[in-house]
Design a protein around this motif. Structure first.
Motif, PDB file in Angstrom:
ATOM      1  N   GLU A 170       0.822  -1.202   0.000  1.00 54.89           N
ATOM      2  CA  GLU A 170       0.000   0.000   0.000  1.00 54.89           C
ATOM      3  C   GLU A 170       0.860   1.256   0.000  1.00 54.89           C
ATOM      4  OE1 GLU A 170      -2.452  -0.403   3.405  1.00 54.89           O
ATOM      5  OE2 GLU A 170      -3.894  -1.767   2.441  1.00 54.89           O
ATOM      6  N   LEU A 171       1.973   1.213   0.727  1.00 56.58           N
ATOM      7  CA  LEU A 171       2.876   2.361   0.783  1.00 56.58           C
ATOM      8  C   LEU A 171       3.493   2.623  -0.579  1.00 56.58           C
ATOM      9  CD1 LEU A 171       4.270   4.552   2.436  1.00 56.58           C
ATOM     10  CD2 LEU A 171       6.030   2.882   3.067  1.00 56.58           C
ATOM     11  N   LEU A 172       3.915   1.543  -1.260  1.00 52.58           N
ATOM     12  CA  LEU A 172       4.486   1.709  -2.605  1.00 52.58           C
ATOM     13  C   LEU A 172       3.460   2.285  -3.568  1.00 52.58           C
ATOM     14  CD1 LEU A 172       6.555  -1.612  -2.929  1.00 52.58           C
ATOM     15  CD2 LEU A 172       7.446   0.707  -2.668  1.00 52.58           C
ATOM     16  N   GLN A 173       2.218   1.792  -3.445  1.00 54.28           N
ATOM     17  CA  GLN A 173       1.157   2.331  -4.301  1.00 54.28           C
ATOM     18  C   GLN A 173       0.911   3.814  -4.006  1.00 54.28           C
ATOM     19  OE1 GLN A 173      -2.065  -0.325  -3.398  1.00 54.28           O
ATOM     20  NE2 GLN A 173      -1.430  -1.863  -4.912  1.00 54.28           N
ATOM     21  N   ALA A 174       0.942   4.157  -2.705  1.00 51.97           N
ATOM     22  CA  ALA A 174       0.742   5.553  -2.329  1.00 51.97           C
ATOM     23  C   ALA A 174       1.873   6.433  -2.853  1.00 51.97           C
ATOM     24  CB  ALA A 174       0.642   5.675  -0.800  1.00 51.97           C
ATOM     25  N   LEU A 175       3.129   5.901  -2.747  1.00 51.10           N
ATOM     26  CA  LEU A 175       4.281   6.655  -3.258  1.00 51.10           C
ATOM     27  C   LEU A 175       4.182   6.850  -4.763  1.00 51.10           C
ATOM     28  CD1 LEU A 175       7.217   5.100  -1.185  1.00 51.10           C
ATOM     29  CD2 LEU A 175       6.230   7.393  -0.945  1.00 51.10           C
ATOM     30  N   SER A 176       3.723   5.781  -5.451  1.00 51.10           N
ATOM     31  CA  SER A 176       3.556   5.893  -6.898  1.00 51.10           C
ATOM     32  C   SER A 176       2.508   6.950  -7.251  1.00 51.10           C
ATOM     33  CB  SER A 176       3.143   4.534  -7.475  1.00 51.10           C
ATOM     34  OG  SER A 176       2.910   4.629  -8.870  1.00 51.10           O
ATOM     35  N   ALA A 177       1.410   6.951  -6.481  1.00 52.03           N
ATOM     36  CA  ALA A 177       0.366   7.952  -6.718  1.00 52.03           C
ATOM     37  C   ALA A 177       0.881   9.356  -6.437  1.00 52.03           C
ATOM     38  CB  ALA A 177      -0.857   7.650  -5.852  1.00 52.03           C
ATOM     39  N   LEU A 178       1.690   9.476  -5.353  1.00 50.84           N
ATOM     40  CA  LEU A 178       2.270  10.780  -5.034  1.00 50.84           C
ATOM     41  C   LEU A 178       3.195  11.265  -6.140  1.00 50.84           C
ATOM     42  CD1 LEU A 178       3.088  10.453  -1.219  1.00 50.84           C
ATOM     43  CD2 LEU A 178       1.414  11.977  -2.276  1.00 50.84           C
ATOM     44  N   LYS A 179       3.981  10.321  -6.698  1.00 51.33           N
ATOM     45  CA  LYS A 179       4.884  10.693  -7.788  1.00 51.33           C
ATOM     46  C   LYS A 179       4.095  11.185  -9.002  1.00 51.33           C
ATOM     47  CE  LYS A 179       8.648   8.952 -10.679  1.00 51.33           C
ATOM     48  NZ  LYS A 179       9.478   7.780 -11.039  1.00 51.33           N
ATOM     49  N   ALA A 180       3.025  10.438  -9.301  1.00 54.90           N
ATOM     50  CA  ALA A 180       2.188  10.856 -10.438  1.00 54.90           C
ATOM     51  C   ALA A 180       1.564  12.227 -10.180  1.00 54.90           C
ATOM     52  CB  ALA A 180       1.093   9.814 -10.683  1.00 54.90           C
TER      53      ALA A 180
END
Length: 445
Positions: A170-180
Protein backbone atom coordinates in the motif's frame (compact mmCIF):
# COMPACT_ATOMS: atom_id res chain seq x y z
CA UNK A 1 -31.75 -5.78 11.41
CA UNK A 2 -28.39 -5.78 9.62
CA UNK A 3 -26.90 -8.70 7.69
CA UNK A 4 -23.82 -9.67 9.68
CA UNK A 5 -20.69 -10.61 7.76
CA UNK A 6 -18.06 -11.28 10.42
CA UNK A 7 -17.18 -10.39 14.01
CA UNK A 8 -13.63 -10.03 15.35
CA UNK A 9 -12.70 -10.18 19.02
CA UNK A 10 -10.09 -7.62 20.06
CA UNK A 11 -7.96 -8.66 23.04
CA UNK A 12 -4.36 -8.65 21.86
CA UNK A 13 -2.18 -6.55 19.56
CA UNK A 14 -2.42 -9.35 16.99
CA UNK A 15 -6.16 -8.78 16.89
CA UNK A 16 -5.48 -5.20 15.80
CA UNK A 17 -3.68 -6.53 12.72
CA UNK A 18 -6.43 -9.10 12.12
CA UNK A 19 -9.09 -6.37 12.26
CA UNK A 20 -7.24 -4.38 9.61
CA UNK A 21 -6.91 -7.39 7.30
CA UNK A 22 -10.55 -8.38 7.77
CA UNK A 23 -11.67 -4.81 7.08
CA UNK A 24 -9.69 -4.83 3.86
CA UNK A 25 -11.22 -8.17 2.81
CA UNK A 26 -14.80 -7.15 3.68
CA UNK A 27 -14.57 -3.81 1.84
CA UNK A 28 -13.19 -5.61 -1.22
CA UNK A 29 -16.12 -8.08 -1.15
CA UNK A 30 -18.53 -5.12 -0.85
CA UNK A 31 -17.12 -3.54 -4.03
CA UNK A 32 -15.12 -0.64 -2.58
CA UNK A 33 -12.15 0.71 -4.57
CA UNK A 34 -8.60 -0.10 -3.41
CA UNK A 35 -8.26 3.50 -2.21
CA UNK A 36 -11.41 3.27 -0.08
CA UNK A 37 -10.36 -0.17 1.16
CA UNK A 38 -7.19 1.38 2.60
CA UNK A 39 -9.09 4.32 4.13
CA UNK A 40 -11.75 2.15 5.82
CA UNK A 41 -9.28 -0.50 7.02
CA UNK A 42 -7.14 2.29 8.51
CA UNK A 43 -10.14 3.62 10.48
CA UNK A 44 -10.96 0.12 11.77
CA UNK A 45 -7.33 -0.51 12.70
CA UNK A 46 -7.11 2.72 14.71
CA UNK A 47 -10.33 1.98 16.57
CA UNK A 48 -9.16 -1.58 17.29
CA UNK A 49 -5.90 -0.17 18.68
CA UNK A 50 -7.87 2.14 20.95
CA UNK A 51 -9.72 -0.93 22.32
CA UNK A 52 -6.45 -2.81 22.86
CA UNK A 53 -4.75 0.15 24.54
CA UNK A 54 -7.58 1.47 26.74
CA UNK A 55 -10.65 -0.79 26.84
CA UNK A 56 -9.89 -4.46 26.07
CA UNK A 57 -11.64 -6.75 25.55
CA UNK A 58 -13.84 -5.57 22.74
CA UNK A 59 -15.13 -6.59 19.35
CA UNK A 60 -15.64 -5.29 15.82
CA UNK A 61 -18.60 -6.45 13.76
CA UNK A 62 -18.99 -5.99 10.02
CA UNK A 63 -22.49 -6.04 8.50
CA UNK A 64 -24.56 -4.69 5.62
CA UNK A 65 -27.78 -2.80 6.22
CA UNK A 66 -30.86 -4.86 5.32
CA UNK A 67 -32.70 -2.59 2.91
CA UNK A 68 -34.22 -3.11 -0.53
CA UNK A 69 -32.54 -0.07 -2.11
CA UNK A 70 -29.23 1.62 -1.28
CA UNK A 71 -27.18 -0.26 1.30
CA UNK A 72 -24.50 0.75 3.79
CA UNK A 73 -21.52 -1.09 5.12
CA UNK A 74 -22.08 -1.03 8.89
CA UNK A 75 -19.14 -1.42 11.27
CA UNK A 76 -19.97 -1.76 14.96
CA UNK A 77 -17.10 -1.26 17.41
CA UNK A 78 -17.78 -2.19 21.07
CA UNK A 79 -15.68 -2.31 24.23
CA UNK A 80 -16.31 -2.73 27.98
CA UNK A 81 -13.78 -0.14 29.05
CA UNK A 82 -13.99 2.99 31.21
CA UNK A 83 -15.80 5.05 28.55
CA UNK A 84 -14.54 8.24 26.92
CA UNK A 85 -14.42 11.08 29.40
CA UNK A 86 -13.50 13.89 26.99
CA UNK A 87 -15.76 12.94 24.06
CA UNK A 88 -17.05 16.48 23.39
CA UNK A 89 -13.54 17.91 23.34
CA UNK A 90 -12.40 15.12 20.99
CA UNK A 91 -15.28 15.65 18.58
CA UNK A 92 -14.68 19.43 18.55
CA UNK A 93 -10.95 18.94 17.92
CA UNK A 94 -9.95 20.59 21.19
CA UNK A 95 -8.50 17.49 22.84
CA UNK A 96 -4.72 17.19 22.72
CA UNK A 97 -3.82 13.53 23.16
CA UNK A 98 -0.36 12.46 24.31
CA UNK A 99 -1.04 8.81 23.51
CA UNK A 100 -3.08 8.96 20.31
CA UNK A 101 -6.43 8.37 21.99
CA UNK A 102 -9.27 10.00 20.09
CA UNK A 103 -7.48 10.19 16.74
CA UNK A 104 -9.33 7.11 15.47
CA UNK A 105 -12.67 8.74 16.22
CA UNK A 106 -11.74 11.94 14.34
CA UNK A 107 -10.51 9.88 11.41
CA UNK A 108 -13.76 7.91 11.37
CA UNK A 109 -15.80 11.12 11.24
CA UNK A 110 -13.77 12.37 8.27
CA UNK A 111 -13.77 9.12 6.28
CA UNK A 112 -17.16 7.58 7.01
CA UNK A 113 -20.60 8.81 5.99
CA UNK A 114 -22.14 8.41 9.44
CA UNK A 115 -20.66 7.96 12.92
CA UNK A 116 -22.76 7.36 16.03
CA UNK A 117 -21.04 7.21 19.43
CA UNK A 118 -22.47 5.97 22.72
CA UNK A 119 -20.29 6.05 25.84
CA UNK A 120 -20.75 6.06 29.61
CA UNK A 121 -18.33 6.06 32.49
CA UNK A 122 -17.25 2.50 33.35
CA UNK A 123 -19.82 1.11 30.93
CA UNK A 124 -17.78 1.01 27.76
CA UNK A 125 -18.17 2.65 24.36
CA UNK A 126 -20.02 1.72 21.19
CA UNK A 127 -19.35 3.27 17.76
CA UNK A 128 -21.56 2.60 14.76
CA UNK A 129 -19.90 3.56 11.46
CA UNK A 130 -21.69 3.60 8.12
CA UNK A 131 -20.41 4.02 4.58
CA UNK A 132 -22.66 3.76 1.52
CA UNK A 133 -21.77 0.96 -0.87
CA UNK A 134 -20.32 2.24 -4.14
CA UNK A 135 -22.69 3.02 -7.03
CA UNK A 136 -23.20 0.05 -9.31
CA UNK A 137 -22.78 -2.57 -6.58
CA UNK A 138 -25.79 -4.91 -6.64
CA UNK A 139 -27.99 -5.27 -3.56
CA UNK A 140 -26.30 -7.78 -1.23
CA UNK A 141 -28.85 -10.43 -0.28
CA UNK A 142 -28.59 -12.82 2.70
CA UNK A 143 -27.61 -15.55 0.27
CA UNK A 144 -24.77 -13.48 -1.13
CA UNK A 145 -23.63 -12.52 2.37
CA UNK A 146 -23.61 -16.23 3.19
CA UNK A 147 -20.94 -16.84 0.54
CA UNK A 148 -18.64 -14.22 2.10
CA UNK A 149 -17.63 -16.61 4.88
CA UNK A 150 -16.01 -19.03 2.46
CA UNK A 151 -14.36 -16.19 0.54
CA UNK A 152 -12.92 -14.66 3.69
CA UNK A 153 -11.28 -17.97 4.53
CA UNK A 154 -8.66 -18.51 7.19
CA UNK A 155 -5.94 -15.92 7.70
CA UNK A 156 -2.31 -16.81 7.22
CA UNK A 157 -0.44 -18.16 10.22
CA UNK A 158 1.94 -15.20 10.29
CA UNK A 159 -0.65 -12.42 10.32
CA UNK A 160 1.86 -9.75 11.38
CA UNK A 161 4.23 -10.48 8.50
CA UNK A 162 1.39 -10.64 6.01
CA UNK A 163 0.06 -7.30 7.26
CA UNK A 164 3.50 -5.67 7.06
CA UNK A 165 3.89 -6.92 3.50
CA UNK A 166 0.45 -5.65 2.56
CA UNK A 167 1.10 -2.28 4.16
CA UNK A 168 4.41 -2.08 2.30
CA UNK A 169 2.52 -2.70 -0.92
CA UNK A 170 0.00 0.00 0.00
CA UNK A 171 2.88 2.36 0.78
CA UNK A 172 4.49 1.71 -2.60
CA UNK A 173 1.16 2.33 -4.30
CA UNK A 174 0.74 5.55 -2.33
CA UNK A 175 4.28 6.66 -3.26
CA UNK A 176 3.56 5.89 -6.90
CA UNK A 177 0.37 7.95 -6.72
CA UNK A 178 2.27 10.78 -5.03
CA UNK A 179 4.88 10.69 -7.79
CA UNK A 180 2.19 10.86 -10.44
CA UNK A 181 0.53 13.73 -8.59
CA UNK A 182 3.90 15.45 -8.29
CA UNK A 183 4.51 15.13 -12.02
CA UNK A 184 1.03 16.45 -12.72
CA UNK A 185 1.68 19.29 -10.30
CA UNK A 186 4.93 20.13 -12.09
CA UNK A 187 3.04 20.26 -15.41
CA UNK A 188 0.35 22.44 -13.88
CA UNK A 189 3.01 24.65 -12.29
CA UNK A 190 4.68 25.09 -15.67
CA UNK A 191 1.35 25.87 -17.32
CA UNK A 192 0.58 28.36 -14.56
CA UNK A 193 3.99 30.00 -15.02
CA UNK A 194 3.40 30.28 -18.77
CA UNK A 195 -0.09 31.66 -18.15
CA UNK A 196 1.26 34.18 -15.63
CA UNK A 197 3.89 35.29 -18.13
CA UNK A 198 1.20 35.68 -20.78
CA UNK A 199 -0.98 37.65 -18.37
CA UNK A 200 1.99 39.82 -17.43
CA UNK A 201 2.64 40.42 -21.13
CA UNK A 202 -1.01 41.34 -21.70
CA UNK A 203 -0.93 43.68 -18.71
CA UNK A 204 2.21 45.33 -20.08
CA UNK A 205 0.54 45.67 -23.49
CA UNK A 206 -2.57 47.16 -21.88
CA UNK A 207 -0.47 49.62 -19.89
CA UNK A 208 1.43 50.57 -23.05
CA UNK A 209 -1.84 50.99 -24.95
CA UNK A 210 -3.21 53.13 -22.12
CA UNK A 211 -0.13 55.37 -22.25
CA UNK A 212 -0.42 55.59 -26.03
CA UNK A 213 -4.12 56.54 -25.73
CA UNK A 214 -3.27 59.22 -23.19
CA UNK A 215 -0.53 60.59 -25.42
CA UNK A 216 -2.84 60.51 -28.44
CA UNK A 217 -5.47 62.38 -26.44
CA UNK A 218 -2.93 65.07 -25.52
CA UNK A 219 -1.77 65.33 -29.13
CA UNK A 220 -5.39 65.56 -30.28
CA UNK A 221 -6.02 68.46 -27.89
CA UNK A 222 -2.87 70.22 -29.17
CA UNK A 223 -3.99 69.60 -32.75
CA UNK A 224 -7.44 71.06 -32.07
CA UNK A 225 -5.80 74.10 -30.46
CA UNK A 226 -3.67 74.63 -33.58
CA UNK A 227 -6.70 74.11 -35.83
CA UNK A 228 -8.67 76.69 -33.85
CA UNK A 229 -5.75 79.13 -34.11
CA UNK A 230 -5.32 78.53 -37.86
CA UNK A 231 -9.03 79.09 -38.48
CA UNK A 232 -9.39 82.04 -36.15
CA UNK A 233 -6.80 84.23 -37.89
CA UNK A 234 -8.29 84.08 -41.41
CA UNK A 235 -11.80 84.33 -39.98
CA UNK A 236 -10.83 87.46 -38.06
CA UNK A 237 -9.27 89.03 -41.15
CA UNK A 238 -12.23 88.15 -43.37
CA UNK A 239 -14.70 89.35 -40.73
CA UNK A 240 -12.88 92.68 -40.36
CA UNK A 241 -12.83 93.18 -44.13
CA UNK A 242 -16.56 92.44 -44.29
CA UNK A 243 -17.30 94.99 -41.55
CA UNK A 244 -15.32 97.65 -43.37
CA UNK A 245 -17.17 96.90 -46.59
CA UNK A 246 -20.50 97.28 -44.80
CA UNK A 247 -19.60 100.46 -42.85
CA UNK A 248 -19.72 103.10 -45.57
CA UNK A 249 -19.31 103.67 -49.31
CA UNK A 250 -15.68 103.02 -50.24
CA UNK A 251 -13.55 103.80 -53.24
CA UNK A 252 -13.48 101.05 -55.86
CA UNK A 253 -9.77 100.46 -55.27
CA UNK A 254 -10.39 99.93 -51.54
CA UNK A 255 -13.31 97.57 -52.22
CA UNK A 256 -11.13 95.51 -54.54
CA UNK A 257 -8.36 95.41 -51.93
CA UNK A 258 -10.73 94.22 -49.19
CA UNK A 259 -12.25 91.65 -51.54
CA UNK A 260 -8.79 90.24 -52.17
CA UNK A 261 -8.27 89.95 -48.39
CA UNK A 262 -11.50 88.01 -48.02
CA UNK A 263 -10.61 85.83 -51.01
CA UNK A 264 -7.14 85.01 -49.62
CA UNK A 265 -8.47 84.14 -46.18
CA UNK A 266 -11.29 81.99 -47.56
CA UNK A 267 -8.75 80.22 -49.77
CA UNK A 268 -6.52 79.59 -46.75
CA UNK A 269 -9.43 78.13 -44.79
CA UNK A 270 -10.48 76.04 -47.78
CA UNK A 271 -6.99 74.54 -47.99
CA UNK A 272 -7.06 73.72 -44.27
CA UNK A 273 -10.41 71.95 -44.60
CA UNK A 274 -9.25 70.16 -47.75
CA UNK A 275 -6.14 68.94 -45.92
CA UNK A 276 -8.30 67.54 -43.13
CA UNK A 277 -10.61 65.81 -45.59
CA UNK A 278 -7.64 64.49 -47.53
CA UNK A 279 -6.08 62.91 -44.43
CA UNK A 280 -9.42 61.37 -43.49
CA UNK A 281 -10.00 59.90 -46.96
CA UNK A 282 -6.47 58.56 -47.43
CA UNK A 283 -6.04 57.05 -43.95
CA UNK A 284 -9.40 55.28 -44.31
CA UNK A 285 -8.47 53.91 -47.72
CA UNK A 286 -11.15 55.86 -49.55
CA UNK A 287 -8.78 57.30 -52.17
CA UNK A 288 -8.28 55.46 -55.43
CA UNK A 289 -4.71 55.60 -56.73
CA UNK A 290 -4.54 56.01 -60.50
CA UNK A 291 -1.21 54.30 -61.17
CA UNK A 292 0.76 54.92 -64.32
CA UNK A 293 4.43 54.76 -65.20
CA UNK A 294 5.85 58.16 -64.17
CA UNK A 295 9.35 59.64 -63.96
CA UNK A 296 10.21 60.83 -60.46
CA UNK A 297 12.42 63.52 -61.97
CA UNK A 298 9.32 65.12 -63.49
CA UNK A 299 7.36 64.63 -60.24
CA UNK A 300 10.11 66.30 -58.20
CA UNK A 301 10.53 69.19 -60.64
CA UNK A 302 6.76 69.84 -60.55
CA UNK A 303 6.75 69.91 -56.74
CA UNK A 304 9.68 72.33 -56.67
CA UNK A 305 8.02 74.63 -59.22
CA UNK A 306 4.81 74.75 -57.15
CA UNK A 307 6.85 75.89 -54.13
CA UNK A 308 9.02 78.31 -56.10
CA UNK A 309 7.64 81.56 -54.59
CA UNK A 310 7.97 80.21 -51.05
CA UNK A 311 11.52 79.00 -51.66
CA UNK A 312 12.60 82.30 -53.21
CA UNK A 313 11.05 84.31 -50.39
CA UNK A 314 13.39 82.73 -47.81
CA UNK A 315 16.54 82.93 -49.95
CA UNK A 316 17.41 79.27 -49.41
CA UNK A 317 20.31 77.65 -51.17
CA UNK A 318 18.33 75.02 -53.06
CA UNK A 319 20.19 72.08 -54.62
CA UNK A 320 18.68 69.51 -57.00
CA UNK A 321 20.47 66.28 -57.93
CA UNK A 322 18.88 63.90 -60.47
CA UNK A 323 20.32 60.89 -62.32
CA UNK A 324 20.60 61.17 -66.08
CA UNK A 325 18.57 57.97 -66.41
CA UNK A 326 14.79 58.03 -66.03
CA UNK A 327 13.63 57.24 -62.47
CA UNK A 328 10.50 55.30 -63.29
CA UNK A 329 7.87 54.19 -60.77
CA UNK A 330 4.26 53.06 -60.96
CA UNK A 331 2.20 55.76 -59.28
CA UNK A 332 -0.42 58.45 -59.22
CA UNK A 333 1.34 61.60 -60.45
CA UNK A 334 -0.96 63.98 -58.58
CA UNK A 335 -0.53 62.16 -55.27
CA UNK A 336 3.24 61.82 -55.67
CA UNK A 337 3.53 65.56 -56.35
CA UNK A 338 1.51 66.05 -53.15
CA UNK A 339 4.11 63.95 -51.28
CA UNK A 340 6.90 66.06 -52.76
CA UNK A 341 5.32 69.42 -51.95
CA UNK A 342 4.61 68.33 -48.37
CA UNK A 343 8.16 67.20 -47.68
CA UNK A 344 9.90 70.05 -49.51
CA UNK A 345 7.42 72.53 -47.97
CA UNK A 346 8.32 71.26 -44.48
CA UNK A 347 12.04 71.66 -45.25
CA UNK A 348 11.40 75.25 -46.37
CA UNK A 349 9.22 75.97 -43.34
CA UNK A 350 11.67 74.65 -40.72
CA UNK A 351 14.89 75.93 -42.32
CA UNK A 352 15.88 79.51 -41.43
CA UNK A 353 16.39 82.16 -44.14
CA UNK A 354 19.53 81.48 -46.14
CA UNK A 355 19.69 77.83 -45.10
CA UNK A 356 20.50 74.95 -47.42
CA UNK A 357 18.02 72.41 -48.79
CA UNK A 358 18.95 69.59 -51.14
CA UNK A 359 16.57 67.35 -53.08
CA UNK A 360 18.12 64.17 -54.45
CA UNK A 361 16.89 61.19 -56.46
CA UNK A 362 18.75 57.91 -55.93
CA UNK A 363 18.27 54.60 -57.72
CA UNK A 364 19.06 50.96 -57.09
CA UNK A 365 18.03 47.91 -59.08
CA UNK A 366 14.78 47.72 -57.11
CA UNK A 367 13.98 51.17 -55.71
CA UNK A 368 13.83 54.86 -56.51
CA UNK A 369 14.48 57.07 -53.47
CA UNK A 370 13.34 60.68 -53.20
CA UNK A 371 15.44 62.37 -50.48
CA UNK A 372 15.16 65.85 -48.94
CA UNK A 373 17.93 67.10 -46.62
CA UNK A 374 18.04 70.44 -44.80
CA UNK A 375 20.19 72.16 -42.18
CA UNK A 376 17.19 73.63 -40.36
CA UNK A 377 15.53 73.19 -36.99
CA UNK A 378 15.97 69.41 -36.80
CA UNK A 379 13.74 67.02 -34.85
CA UNK A 380 13.82 65.88 -31.24
CA UNK A 381 14.97 62.20 -31.20
CA UNK A 382 12.04 61.32 -28.92
CA UNK A 383 9.64 62.50 -31.62
CA UNK A 384 11.16 60.53 -34.50
CA UNK A 385 9.55 57.09 -33.84
CA UNK A 386 6.03 58.57 -33.88
CA UNK A 387 6.60 61.47 -36.30
CA UNK A 388 4.22 60.11 -38.96
CA UNK A 389 1.34 59.40 -36.56
CA UNK A 390 -1.77 61.54 -36.74
CA UNK A 391 -1.64 64.58 -34.41
CA UNK A 392 2.05 64.04 -33.55
CA UNK A 393 3.13 66.84 -35.82
CA UNK A 394 1.27 69.18 -33.49
CA UNK A 395 4.14 68.75 -31.01
CA UNK A 396 6.56 70.01 -33.62
CA UNK A 397 4.24 72.67 -35.01
CA UNK A 398 3.63 74.26 -31.61
CA UNK A 399 7.38 74.84 -31.26
CA UNK A 400 7.88 76.22 -34.76
CA UNK A 401 7.56 79.72 -36.06
CA UNK A 402 5.29 78.87 -38.98
CA UNK A 403 1.62 78.04 -39.31
CA UNK A 404 -0.03 74.92 -40.60
CA UNK A 405 -1.88 71.98 -39.11
CA UNK A 406 1.11 69.68 -39.21
CA UNK A 407 -0.84 66.75 -40.64
CA UNK A 408 1.18 66.56 -43.85
CA UNK A 409 3.48 63.74 -42.74
CA UNK A 410 0.52 61.51 -41.87
CA UNK A 411 -0.80 62.13 -45.36
CA UNK A 412 2.64 61.48 -46.90
CA UNK A 413 3.00 58.14 -45.10
CA UNK A 414 -0.48 56.98 -46.17
CA UNK A 415 0.07 57.92 -49.83
CA UNK A 416 3.53 56.33 -49.97
CA UNK A 417 2.24 53.08 -48.46
CA UNK A 418 -0.59 53.01 -51.01
CA UNK A 419 2.21 52.98 -53.61
CA UNK A 420 3.95 50.05 -51.90
CA UNK A 421 6.75 52.29 -50.62
CA UNK A 422 8.24 53.47 -47.33
CA UNK A 423 9.06 56.84 -45.81
CA UNK A 424 11.64 57.50 -43.09
CA UNK A 425 12.95 60.50 -41.16
CA UNK A 426 16.39 61.07 -39.62
CA UNK A 427 17.74 63.88 -37.49
CA UNK A 428 20.69 64.24 -35.14
CA UNK A 429 18.56 66.48 -32.91
CA UNK A 430 17.33 70.01 -32.43
CA UNK A 431 19.12 72.54 -34.64
CA UNK A 432 20.96 69.85 -36.60
CA UNK A 433 18.72 69.56 -39.65
CA UNK A 434 16.82 66.53 -40.93
CA UNK A 435 16.57 64.08 -43.82
CA UNK A 436 13.36 62.56 -45.18
CA UNK A 437 13.52 59.63 -47.60
CA UNK A 438 10.72 58.12 -49.70
CA UNK A 439 11.55 54.80 -51.37
CA UNK A 440 9.28 53.43 -54.09
CA UNK A 441 9.47 50.22 -56.15
CA UNK A 442 11.39 50.90 -59.38
CA UNK A 443 9.82 50.11 -62.72
CA UNK A 444 12.05 48.88 -65.55
CA UNK A 445 10.84 49.46 -69.09
Amino acid sequence: MDLRIITIAVKTELDVLVSRQRARQVTALCGFSPHDQVRISTVVSELARNIYNYAAPGKIEFAVSKVATAQDLVIRVEDKGPGIENLDAILEGRYKSRTGMGLGILGARRLMDHVEITTAKNQGTTLVLKRALPPGVPILTPAMIGTFGAQLGVLQDNVALAEVQHQNMELLQALSALKANQEELLVLTHQLRVTNQAVAGLNADLEEKAVQLQQADVRKDEFLAILAHELRNPLAAASLAAEVLESAPLPTERVVQLGQVVSRQVGHMSRLVEDLLDVSRVTRGLVAIDKKIVDMRTITQTAVEQLGPVINAKSHEFLLSFPDEACLVSGDATRLVQVGTNLIGNAVRYTPDGGQISVTLLMTDKTVTFQITDDGDGIDPDLLPKLFDLYVQAERSTEGRNGGLGIGLTLVKSIVELHGGTVTAKSAGKGLGSTFSVSLPRQNV
